[in-house]
Design an enzyme around this catalytic site. Structure first.
Site, PDB file in Angstrom:
ATOM      1  N   SER A 146       0.822  -1.207   0.000  1.00  0.00           N
ATOM      2  CA  SER A 146       0.000   0.000   0.000  1.00  0.00           C
ATOM      3  C   SER A 146       0.862   1.266   0.000  1.00  0.00           C
ATOM      4  O   SER A 146       1.653   1.482  -0.897  1.00  0.00           O
ATOM      5  CB  SER A 146      -0.950  -0.039   1.200  1.00  0.00           C
ATOM      6  OG  SER A 146      -1.955   0.924   1.077  1.00  0.00           O
ATOM      7  N   LYS A 203     -12.651   9.046  -7.097  1.00  0.00           N
ATOM      8  CA  LYS A 203     -11.893  10.301  -6.985  1.00  0.00           C
ATOM      9  C   LYS A 203     -10.528  10.055  -6.345  1.00  0.00           C
ATOM     10  O   LYS A 203      -9.503  10.570  -6.807  1.00  0.00           O
ATOM     11  CB  LYS A 203     -12.678  11.320  -6.153  1.00  0.00           C
ATOM     12  CG  LYS A 203     -13.928  11.866  -6.836  1.00  0.00           C
ATOM     13  CD  LYS A 203     -14.614  12.883  -5.937  1.00  0.00           C
ATOM     14  CE  LYS A 203     -15.849  13.469  -6.612  1.00  0.00           C
ATOM     15  NZ  LYS A 203     -16.539  14.445  -5.756  1.00  0.00           N
TER      16      LYS A 203
END
Length: 424
Positions: free
Chosen positions: A92, A132
């Site tokens: 991540s 987004k």
């Protein structure tokens, strides 16, 4: 002779540089951001040849990751991020930090990737918002890939498809630059490599250089526990609920104290305030607890909370590596002890004053020593506190003997004979 020795030492220091190293084996949090900044600032101050940050992380906060990437990319010293030891991962946010380095390295049996964004607690994000965020992250890694010459398509897939790569796959697909078994192997493989930094090419000279390891400070070790994303989420909820229960049931104190401290820690954990502001706010909360202890004595509960808040706030207020140094425990402990003693004393005196008998009016007469102006058998007159009163007694008292007021009944005083201030 001294001049020659000085010149020799200067020439020696220039010809024998150093490598600043650090190790991070926890989630990406504001503490990691501060730690990386501290390492790089130390390297820049000491004109080190390179910085090596060894990581093993499951990922963490996006805001902290961006701060770390910004610090790495703006460093004047070449930065190597090394996924180490074997068995570690750069997942991540850790994956993006790794590829943002001037040289990205991994040890065998490590992996990198799975950079899809999720909410704190592991929950999926609402679809529109997720789109987004992903678009923002994609644009961010594209910029890194272009700057560092890495495989843009693979980095984008880490975000959009959560792909994960082994060290060998990452090297083959141009995600990283080198695979090294340990630190010595890494230095040997990157020695002589050229990196681009702020429009300039820097040739690494890292072999046989002095290695300086920067350990986590006590402050960073404590904050690492507190700023784990899961812990940060729990602190935020405890803070909200604690303050809510205190407002719902004023005076319960414990929920308010826990809520206030938890909320302050959560604000830092979520990168809303920095560590210095956390220190200032904790000290302010501690002083507020002391003041509340004086106003509404709680037999030490608020004062003890004040001691903890001020002590913790003082410990994290400044960075040990700041140009001004840190605050010594030899200063912190006496100041906190003096503050606690001062407020405990004020609270004690206030409580004592509240319990003290009334010094004026009728109640203030009870226990006062006076003198019999006449014989009292059973009635007579006494002189008490500059005034002449009618009095009565259950036993005879002669004129001139000392008396003590027992009670006040109307305009008469009930008295008893005393000798040297002691009842006979």
């Amino acid at each position: 002779m001294r001049v020659l020795i000085g010149i020799f030492l200067i020439l020696y220091s220039f010809s024998h540089g150093s490598i600043i190293t650090g190790q991070w084996n926890d989630p990406v949090t504001p503490v990691m951001s501060d730690y990386v900044k501290r390492i790089i600032q130390k390297a820049e101050l000491e004109k080190a040849d390179a910085v090596i940050i060894m990581i093993d992380t499951p990922g963490g906060l996006d805001t902290s990751m961006r701060e770390i990437v910004k610090t790495i990319m703006n460093s004047s010293v070449p930065v190597i991020v090394y996924v180490y030891p074997p068995g570690s991962r750069a997942a991540s946010a850790g994956a993006i930090i790794t590829v943002s380095a001037d040289i990205a390295a991994m040890s065998p049996s490590t992996n990198i990737g799975s950079a899809s964004p999720v909410q704190m607690g592991g929950k999926d994000i609402e679809e529109t918002m997720k789109k987004k965020i992903i678009n923002d992250m994609v644009a961010f890694v594209k910029g890194i890939a272009k700057e560092k010459g890495r495989n843009e398509k693979i980095l984008v897939k880490m975000i959009t498809e959560s792909i994960n790569l082994t060290a060998e796959e990452a090297l083959k697909k141009n995600v990283i630059d080198v695979i090294a078994t340990d630190l010595e192997d890494l230095l040997g493989k990157i020695d002589g490599k050229t990196v681009k930094k702020h429009g300039k090419e820097i040739k690494l000279s890292v072999k046989d250089k002095k290695i300086i390891k920067v350990e986590k400070s006590l402050k960073e070790k404590i904050l690492t526990i507190l700023t784990n994303p899961t812990v940060a989420y729990l602190l935020l909820m405890i803070g909200f609920y604690g303050i809510f229960f205190e407002l719902y049931n004023p005076g319960s104190l414990i929920p308010g104290i826990l809520g206030t401290i938890s909320l302050l820690l959560a604000l830092y954990s979520l990168n809303i305030i920095d560590v210095n502001w956390l220190g200032v706010l904790l000290i302010a909360a501690g002083v507020l607890f002391f003041i509340l202890e004086v106003i509404t004595p709680t037999f030490g509960a608020l004062a003890l909370s004040g001691v903890i808040a001020i002590l913790f706030g003082s410990l994290i207020l400044t960075d040990p590596d700041s140009p001004y140094g840190d605050i010594s425990l030899k200063i912190i402990v006496p100041v906190v002890a003096f503050s606690a003693l001062f407020f405990f004393t004020v609270a004690y005196l206030g409580l004592k004053a509240q319990r003290r008998r009334t010094a004026t009016g009728v109640e203030g007469m009870i226990g006062v020593i006076g003198k019999a102006e006449t014989d009292i058998d059973p009635e007579g007159k006494v002189f008490v506190s500059g005034e002449l009163w009618n009095a009565f007694s259950e036993s005879p008292i002669k004129k001139g003997e000392k008396i003590k007021v027992v009670s006040v009944e109307g305009l008469r005083l009930k008295v008893e004979r005393v000798e040297n201030g002691t009842k006979v």
